[in-house]
Design a protein around this motif. Structure first.
Motif, PDB file in Angstrom:
ATOM      1  N   THR A  28       7.401   0.250  -2.264  1.00  0.00           N
ATOM      2  CA  THR A  28       6.245   1.439  -2.398  1.00  0.00           C
ATOM      3  C   THR A  28       7.157   1.870  -3.318  1.00  0.00           C
ATOM      4  O   THR A  28       8.520   1.248  -3.672  1.00  0.00           O
ATOM      5  CB  THR A  28       5.913   2.612  -1.873  1.00  0.00           C
TER       6      THR A  28
ATOM      7  N   GLN B 290       8.958   4.526   2.473  1.00  0.00           N
ATOM      8  CA  GLN B 290       7.842   5.414   2.750  1.00  0.00           C
ATOM      9  C   GLN B 290       7.797   6.562   4.264  1.00  0.00           C
ATOM     10  O   GLN B 290       7.315   6.857   4.448  1.00  0.00           O
ATOM     11  CB  GLN B 290       8.412   4.245   4.636  1.00  0.00           C
TER      12      GLN B 290
ATOM     13  N   PHE C 111       0.832  -1.137  -0.064  1.00  0.00           N
ATOM     14  CA  PHE C 111       0.086   0.029  -0.322  1.00  0.00           C
ATOM     15  C   PHE C 111       1.109   1.287  -0.154  1.00  0.00           C
ATOM     16  O   PHE C 111       1.708   0.883   0.024  1.00  0.00           O
ATOM     17  CB  PHE C 111      -1.035   0.395   1.255  1.00  0.00           C
ATOM     18  N   ARG C 112       0.295   2.340   0.064  1.00  0.00           N
ATOM     19  CA  ARG C 112       0.638   3.691   0.015  1.00  0.00           C
ATOM     20  C   ARG C 112       2.038   3.758   1.338  1.00  0.00           C
ATOM     21  O   ARG C 112       0.818   2.979   2.319  1.00  0.00           O
ATOM     22  CB  ARG C 112       0.232   4.987  -0.278  1.00  0.00           C
ATOM     23  N   PRO C 113       2.512   4.893   1.857  1.00  0.00           N
ATOM     24  CA  PRO C 113       2.689   4.440   3.220  1.00  0.00           C
ATOM     25  C   PRO C 113       1.543   4.951   4.041  1.00  0.00           C
ATOM     26  O   PRO C 113       1.019   6.017   3.714  1.00  0.00           O
ATOM     27  CB  PRO C 113       3.885   5.567   2.957  1.00  0.00           C
TER      28      PRO C 113
ATOM     29  N   ALA D 161       6.628  10.080  -1.641  1.00  0.00           N
ATOM     30  CA  ALA D 161       6.332   9.255  -0.917  1.00  0.00           C
ATOM     31  C   ALA D 161       4.912   8.857  -1.357  1.00  0.00           C
ATOM     32  O   ALA D 161       4.115   7.621  -1.373  1.00  0.00           O
ATOM     33  CB  ALA D 161       6.385   9.142   0.394  1.00  0.00           C
ATOM     34  N   GLY D 162       3.666  10.231  -1.526  1.00  0.00           N
ATOM     35  CA  GLY D 162       2.763   9.259  -1.168  1.00  0.00           C
ATOM     36  C   GLY D 162       1.698   9.506  -3.098  1.00  0.00           C
ATOM     37  O   GLY D 162       0.815   9.180  -2.708  1.00  0.00           O
ATOM     38  N   ARG D 163       2.739   9.693  -3.586  1.00  0.00           N
ATOM     39  CA  ARG D 163       2.660   9.748  -5.041  1.00  0.00           C
ATOM     40  C   ARG D 163       1.852   8.389  -5.739  1.00  0.00           C
ATOM     41  O   ARG D 163       2.960   7.140  -5.223  1.00  0.00           O
ATOM     42  CB  ARG D 163       3.843  10.411  -5.682  1.00  0.00           C
ATOM     43  N   ALA D 164       1.526   8.314  -6.787  1.00  0.00           N
ATOM     44  CA  ALA D 164       1.492   6.991  -7.546  1.00  0.00           C
ATOM     45  C   ALA D 164       2.613   7.338  -8.444  1.00  0.00           C
ATOM     46  O   ALA D 164       3.075   8.335  -8.915  1.00  0.00           O
ATOM     47  CB  ALA D 164      -0.245   6.635  -8.307  1.00  0.00           C
TER      48      ALA D 164
ATOM     49  N   ARG E 283       7.579  -4.012   2.903  1.00  0.00           N
ATOM     50  CA  ARG E 283       6.812  -2.965   2.305  1.00  0.00           C
ATOM     51  C   ARG E 283       7.708  -2.700   0.703  1.00  0.00           C
ATOM     52  O   ARG E 283       8.426  -2.165   0.791  1.00  0.00           O
ATOM     53  CB  ARG E 283       7.056  -1.757   3.359  1.00  0.00           C
TER      54      ARG E 283
ATOM     55  N   TYR F 230       9.339   5.897 -11.441  1.00  0.00           N
ATOM     56  CA  TYR F 230      10.300   5.255 -10.821  1.00  0.00           C
ATOM     57  C   TYR F 230      12.248   5.641 -12.117  1.00  0.00           C
ATOM     58  O   TYR F 230      13.203   5.659 -10.971  1.00  0.00           O
ATOM     59  CB  TYR F 230      10.684   3.847 -10.327  1.00  0.00           C
TER      60      TYR F 230
END
Length: 308
Positions: free
Chosen positions: A43, A47, A15-17, A52-55, A41, A61
């Motif tokens: 992502t 984290q 999951f996202r952080p 960190a919260g971006r799709a 984890r 990447y």
């Protein structure tokens, strides 16, 4: 979930952080129940940090870590290498490596830990040699201008007379000499293999010669040599290649023929994958393996939790 974690070796989440923490299932909660748990984890960006919260996806990447900029021909835009580098290499394989290292450490200390696998960092790690080459002045940031990025004419693909391709990878002088002898290629190219001023005419000469035969004709010519020339096979053709057949490199799983497990281990042999019986995957069966009583399982099933 916390009950299951008590007897688990590894927990994986993608999951996202912050999502697992909001569910009360973050590392702190699970490690409190099982101090030996390995908590993996996955992502895109890790984290923490501004992204960190971006799709994102593999290509995202690769763009952020500099790898995408390096892939492609000099006269073309960057080319995504499918989703093999960030998703599978920098992501899945780096996470697996981290989990195995943590399991080994736990065998000595008894303590679990959190493995934070970020695909952008894993892909960057795979490119560590390129950073070293750049620091040493051996790598240009210009795409398609280096030894391994199609810049060298003896490390590239060429179109054959039937519109297919061969891959040429004769980096070492002795392999290049063998390639030049069989192609054939003029001797002054052999003696000046690493003279970059010769690379443009060398590339043109190789391309002209390769276009005179079919892919399979070139394969037959180079097959028993160390010239490092290979036919560019499709996924279907790769399954039929004699070497892959001899090694049982592909296995039948139901109606699908897919790559066999790798690497190989001396203590076990690769076997065709079989679909688990439905009863093995039933929630009641799984929960029983983790020590849940029949009454507890019945209550969970009646609650409708597994109908969602």
């Amino acid at each position: 979930m916390l009950r299951l974690a008590e007897k688990a070796d590894v927990v994986l989440e993608g999951f996202r952080p912050g999502v697992m923490e909001r569910l009360g299932l973050g590392p702190e909660a699970m490690l409190a129940r099982n101090p030996g748990l390995i908590y993996g984890r996955m992502t895109g960006f890790g984290q923490d940090g501004p992204l960190a919260g971006r799709a994102g996806h593999d290509i995202t990447y690769l763009a952020y870590c500099g790898v995408l900029h390096a892939i492609g021909h000099a006269d073309s835009r960057p080319v995504p290498p499918l989703n093999l580098v960030a998703d599978y290499g920098g992501g899945a394989m780096m996470l697996v490596s981290g989990l195995l290292a943590s399991l080994f450490q736990r065998s000595r200390t008894g303590r679990g830990e959190v493995v934070d696998a970020a695909m952008v960092e894993g892909a960057s790690m795979l490119a560590a040699p390129l950073h070293a080459f750049t620091a040493a002045g051996l790598w240009s940031e210009n795409r398609g201008a280096n030894l391994l990025d199609s810049g060298a004419p003896f490390y590239d693909t060429y179109e054959t007379s039937d519109g297919r391709h061969i891959a040429v990878g004769c980096l070492e002088p002795q392999f290049f000499a063998e390639f030049a002898r069989l192609l054939p290629l003029d001797d002054h190219f052999v003696s000046g293999q690493y003279d970059k001023t010769l690379w443009p005419p060398m590339r043109a000469a190789i391309a002209d010669r390769v276009r005179q035969k079919s892919r399979d004709d070139w394969d037959l010519l180079f097959a028993q040599t160390d010239a490092c020339v290979a036919p560019v096979l499709s996924l279907h053709e790769a399954k039929q290649h004699p070497h892959n057949r001899a090694r049982n490199a592909f296995v039948i799983a139901g109606t699908l023929e897919r790559p066999a497990p790798a690497p190989r281990f001396s203590g076990s042999q690769p076997t065709p994958a079989t679909k688990p019986a439905d009863s093995d995957l039933a929630p009641s069966t799984v929960l029983a393996r983790f020590g849940f009583s029949k009454n507890e399982i019945d209550d969970l099933v009646k609650s409708g939790l597994f109908d969602r």
